[in-house]
Design a protein around this motif. Structure first.
Motif, PDB file in Angstrom:
ATOM      1  N   GLU A 411       0.847  -1.196   0.000  1.00 22.63           N
ATOM      2  CA  GLU A 411       0.000   0.000   0.000  1.00 22.63           C
ATOM      3  C   GLU A 411       0.883   1.247   0.000  1.00 22.63           C
ATOM      4  O   GLU A 411       1.881   1.308   0.723  1.00 22.63           O
ATOM      5  N   LEU A 412       0.496   2.225  -0.824  1.00 28.28           N
ATOM      6  CA  LEU A 412       1.225   3.481  -0.873  1.00 28.28           C
ATOM      7  C   LEU A 412       0.768   4.393   0.264  1.00 28.28           C
ATOM      8  O   LEU A 412      -0.430   4.653   0.420  1.00 28.28           O
ATOM      9  N   LEU A 413       1.721   4.848   1.061  1.00 28.12           N
ATOM     10  CA  LEU A 413       1.448   5.803   2.140  1.00 28.12           C
ATOM     11  C   LEU A 413       2.156   7.108   1.793  1.00 28.12           C
ATOM     12  O   LEU A 413       3.286   7.103   1.310  1.00 28.12           O
ATOM     13  N   GLY A 419       6.935  16.554   9.111  1.00 27.65           N
ATOM     14  CA  GLY A 419       6.481  16.262  10.470  1.00 27.65           C
ATOM     15  C   GLY A 419       5.252  15.388  10.546  1.00 27.65           C
ATOM     16  O   GLY A 419       4.820  15.020  11.634  1.00 27.65           O
ATOM     17  N   GLU A 420       4.665  15.050   9.404  1.00 22.14           N
ATOM     18  CA  GLU A 420       3.465  14.205   9.412  1.00 22.14           C
ATOM     19  C   GLU A 420       3.843  12.772   9.057  1.00 22.14           C
ATOM     20  O   GLU A 420       4.701  12.534   8.209  1.00 22.14           O
ATOM     21  N   GLU A 421       3.177  11.839   9.736  1.00 20.27           N
ATOM     22  CA  GLU A 421       3.400  10.429   9.448  1.00 20.27           C
ATOM     23  C   GLU A 421       2.714  10.074   8.123  1.00 20.27           C
ATOM     24  O   GLU A 421       1.598  10.520   7.862  1.00 20.27           O
ATOM     25  N   PRO A 422       3.380   9.299   7.273  1.00 18.69           N
ATOM     26  CA  PRO A 422       2.733   8.870   6.026  1.00 18.69           C
ATOM     27  C   PRO A 422       1.462   8.070   6.316  1.00 18.69           C
ATOM     28  O   PRO A 422       1.453   7.198   7.198  1.00 18.69           O
ATOM     29  N   LYS A 423       0.409   8.381   5.580  1.00 17.83           N
ATOM     30  CA  LYS A 423      -0.882   7.704   5.737  1.00 17.83           C
ATOM     31  C   LYS A 423      -1.395   7.260   4.377  1.00 17.83           C
ATOM     32  O   LYS A 423      -0.901   7.705   3.339  1.00 17.83           O
ATOM     33  N   PRO A 424      -2.427   6.376   4.345  1.00 15.84           N
ATOM     34  CA  PRO A 424      -2.979   5.941   3.056  1.00 15.84           C
ATOM     35  C   PRO A 424      -3.377   7.126   2.185  1.00 15.84           C
ATOM     36  O   PRO A 424      -3.905   8.122   2.677  1.00 15.84           O
ATOM     37  N   VAL A 425      -3.137   7.012   0.899  1.00 18.54           N
ATOM     38  CA  VAL A 425      -3.384   8.089  -0.056  1.00 18.54           C
ATOM     39  C   VAL A 425      -4.809   8.613   0.041  1.00 18.54           C
ATOM     40  O   VAL A 425      -5.055   9.822   0.017  1.00 18.54           O
ATOM     41  N   ALA A 426      -5.774   7.709   0.163  1.00 18.79           N
ATOM     42  CA  ALA A 426      -7.188   8.108   0.154  1.00 18.79           C
ATOM     43  C   ALA A 426      -7.536   9.031   1.312  1.00 18.79           C
ATOM     44  O   ALA A 426      -8.496   9.794   1.233  1.00 18.79           O
ATOM     45  N   LYS A 427      -6.749   8.993   2.397  1.00 19.91           N
ATOM     46  CA  LYS A 427      -7.106   9.762   3.590  1.00 19.91           C
ATOM     47  C   LYS A 427      -6.598  11.194   3.573  1.00 19.91           C
ATOM     48  O   LYS A 427      -7.149  12.057   4.261  1.00 19.91           O
ATOM     49  N   ILE A 428      -5.547  11.475   2.796  1.00 20.19           N
ATOM     50  CA  ILE A 428      -4.951  12.812   2.934  1.00 20.19           C
ATOM     51  C   ILE A 428      -4.732  13.557   1.621  1.00 20.19           C
ATOM     52  O   ILE A 428      -4.599  14.780   1.630  1.00 20.19           O
ATOM     53  N   ALA A 429      -4.685  12.859   0.476  1.00 20.61           N
ATOM     54  CA  ALA A 429      -4.297  13.521  -0.766  1.00 20.61           C
ATOM     55  C   ALA A 429      -5.428  14.368  -1.335  1.00 20.61           C
ATOM     56  O   ALA A 429      -6.580  13.938  -1.391  1.00 20.61           O
ATOM     57  N   SER A 430      -5.093  15.592  -1.779  1.00 24.65           N
ATOM     58  CA  SER A 430      -6.049  16.469  -2.455  1.00 24.65           C
ATOM     59  C   SER A 430      -6.078  16.118  -3.938  1.00 24.65           C
ATOM     60  O   SER A 430      -5.257  15.323  -4.424  1.00 24.65           O
TER      61      SER A 430
END
Length: 554
Positions: A411-413, A419-430
């Motif tokens: 899974e791509l994070l 300073g932010e932890e990598p998270k799943p793309v669907a949760k943070i990407a605009s």
């Protein structure tokens, strides 16, 4: 490479022909002018699902022609495997849509199915539209990116072959390990069936032979009567018969032959006829003796036919089918009777097959793991270039039970800010981040992709300013090794075109028409100024447009 596209009666396009070129092909136009129609037409050629609603009002059908040259080896192989060939190295695909819903698809003039167009299309053109960015939300897509970069299809095929064999043996083992009572019941059934067919001693063709013999026996009385009648004509019945008359004729002819030798040949021929008639009469006598009805034989035949018909209803309509059933039933019975030996053998085979699949899965995991690190590094570099300097991209790699795609879960994070932890793309990407991330991935994968034509439909969504220019530069870079077609609203991107097309909408006699025009230098400057300034183009916008046009890409 896509050389030309002819569109007829699709939406607001009545007739239009577009000649496309190597390098970066840009399409611009006002909103609603019909830029998306070109993409719809290309999708139709690629065998994608297309609604009859796109047929132009007042028309019964719509047609798209596409011409390709220098197609890759994968496409050539698929064409040859399905009975198609290139015409002087050129591939022409056409698709006609009708209001009735029927499709007429052709490859170099020969009919083909929509499903084959779809199979061929994915190896000809790769379309990235706005909605394709959302494939980044799917983990299944993420692992495909890694495999594409690794170019490990050979290993995936080898693994999948081993995995299928393992699953097949596993299924056999489960079926084999039914409970004891079911096994005993099956043995009883098979034993009865095998014994019943064995005792019948079936021979191929015997049913037909018995039916013929039965027909003869049923007509035995008529046959015997006819034989007796024939014999009476030859021998005579209380009077002279044919033999007597021929004998008398022979005696007279011999006298003539004794007096004149020229009748000797006739006498000899008649003599041969006399003896032949005697032989025939003797054979008829033998036939009469043999044709006497045997009531027991007819009963035997009927019993045998009844048995064969009974077996046919249970095991197969012909002797061959019955014997084939017998062969399979006996083989299954022998396996069940040798349960312990066969069970242990199957367990061992299953174990070996699983070990082989596991070894290949481990090898695949190792390649994917190494490739993931390379993927992270390359995509991060591309995204940094695309005005995302603080991006952090991580490929999360876990393992699962063996599947048809190995044992990996990838899974791509992403983290776009420090300073932010990598998270799943669907949760943070605009939207803008998704577009740039997808372009970065496409750029990284371009070197390992055999597809010759890449299409980007408004890949600049959500970006502007320097980021838009960076997107344009990246498209320009990709176009050095691939044909690129891009629909854009950004002047910075359009200015980098090798070929620039304008889609414009006009109204004539109460109908809307869309035209597609290849622009020259001056026309390009004016179109860029329109994109910058809107409808009322100013001198400042024209100067800015000219400056963009004069920008040199290294």
């Amino acid at each position: 490479m896509l050389n030309s596209l002819y569109i007829e009666n699709i939406a607001v396009i009545e007739k239009s022909n577009i000649d496309l070129y190597q390098g970066l092909n840009i399409i611009t136009g006002e909103t609603g002018a019909g830029k998306s129609i070109v993409i719809d037409a290309i999708n139709a050629i690629m065998g994608q699902r297309t609604s009859k609603d796109i047929i132009r009002n007042g028309s019964d059908s719509a047609t798209v022609f596409a011409t390709f040259s220098e197609v890759n080896d994968t496409v050539v192989q698929k064409l040859e495997e399905n009975g198609y060939s290139l015409d002087d190295g050129e591939l022409v695909i056409s698709r006609t849509l009708t209001l009735s819903g029927k499709n007429n698809c052709r490859i170099n003039g020969k009919p083909c199915t929509v499903s084959f167009l779809r199979e061929l299309g994915v190896n000809l053109i790769n379309i990235h539209g706005q909605h394709e960015s959302y494939e980044l939300f799917s983990e299944d897509t993420h692992i495909k990116y890694i495999d594409n970069l690794a170019n490990d299809s050979y290993l995936i095929i080898e693994y999948q072959t081993a995995y299928k064999e393992y699953k097949k043996l596993q299924k056999e083992l489960r079926a084999f390990e039914t409970d004891e009572s079911q096994r005993e019941q099956r043995i009883d059934i098979l034993s009865y069936q095998v014994d019943e067919i064995e005792q019948a001693c079936i021979e191929v063709g015997e049913k037909e032979a018995l039916q013929e013999e039965r027909r003869i026996l049923m007509n035995c009385e008529k046959i015997t009567s006819s034989l007796y009648k024939s014999k009476s004509y030859i021998e005579g019945n209380n009077s002279k018969g044919a033999l007597d008359f021929v004998d008398d004729a022979l005696t007279s002819l011999q006298k003539s032959a004794n007096l004149n030798p020229q009748y000797e040949e006739l006498s000899n021929r008649l003599s041969e006829l006399f003896y032949e008639l005697q032989d025939i009469n003797n054979e008829i006598s033998n036939a009469i003796d043999e044709s006497e009805a045997n009531p027991y034989r007819l009963e035997e035949i009927d019993e045998r036919l009844d048995l064969l018909n009974k077996l046919s209803r249970k095991y197969g309509s012909t002797e061959e089918e019955i014997l084939e059933f017998y062969s399979k039933a006996r083989a299954e019975l022998e396996k069940l009777l040798k349960y312990d030996d066969n069970h242990n053998e199957l367990i061992e085979k299953c174990k070996i097959a699983k070990q082989k699949a596991q070894t290949l899965a481990d090898k695949l995991s190792d390649i994917r793991s190494k490739t993931a690190r390379n993927f992270e590094k390359k995509v991060k570099a591309e995204m940094t270039f695309l005005d995302m300097p603080n991006v952090n991209l991580v490929v999360s790699h876990g393992t699962v039970e063996l599947t048809d795609n190995g044992q990996d879960r990838m899974e791509l994070l992403i983290s776009a800010n420090l300073g932010e932890e990598p998270k799943p793309v669907a949760k943070i990407a605009s939207g803008g981040e998704l577009s740039r991330m997808m372009l970065a991935i496409k750029t990284v994968l371009a070197s390992s992709d055999v597809i010759d034509t890449l299409i980007f439909d408004e890949v600049d969504t959500g970006v502007s300013g320097s980021a838009a220019q960076k997107v344009g530069l990246k498209l320009k870079e990709v176009s050095k090794s691939r044909q690129v077609l891009c629909v854009t609203h950004q002047a910075q991107i359009a200015a980098l075109a090798d070929s620039h097309f304008l889609i414009a909408k006009n109204v004539k006699d109460g109908r809307t028409y869309t035209s597609i025009t290849l622009l020259n230098y001056d026309q390009r400057v004016r179109e860029l100024a329109r994109i910058i300034d809107g409808v009322n183009v100013t001198e400042t916008a024209l100067a800015h447009a000219e400056k963009l046009m004069d920008y040199k890409v290294d």
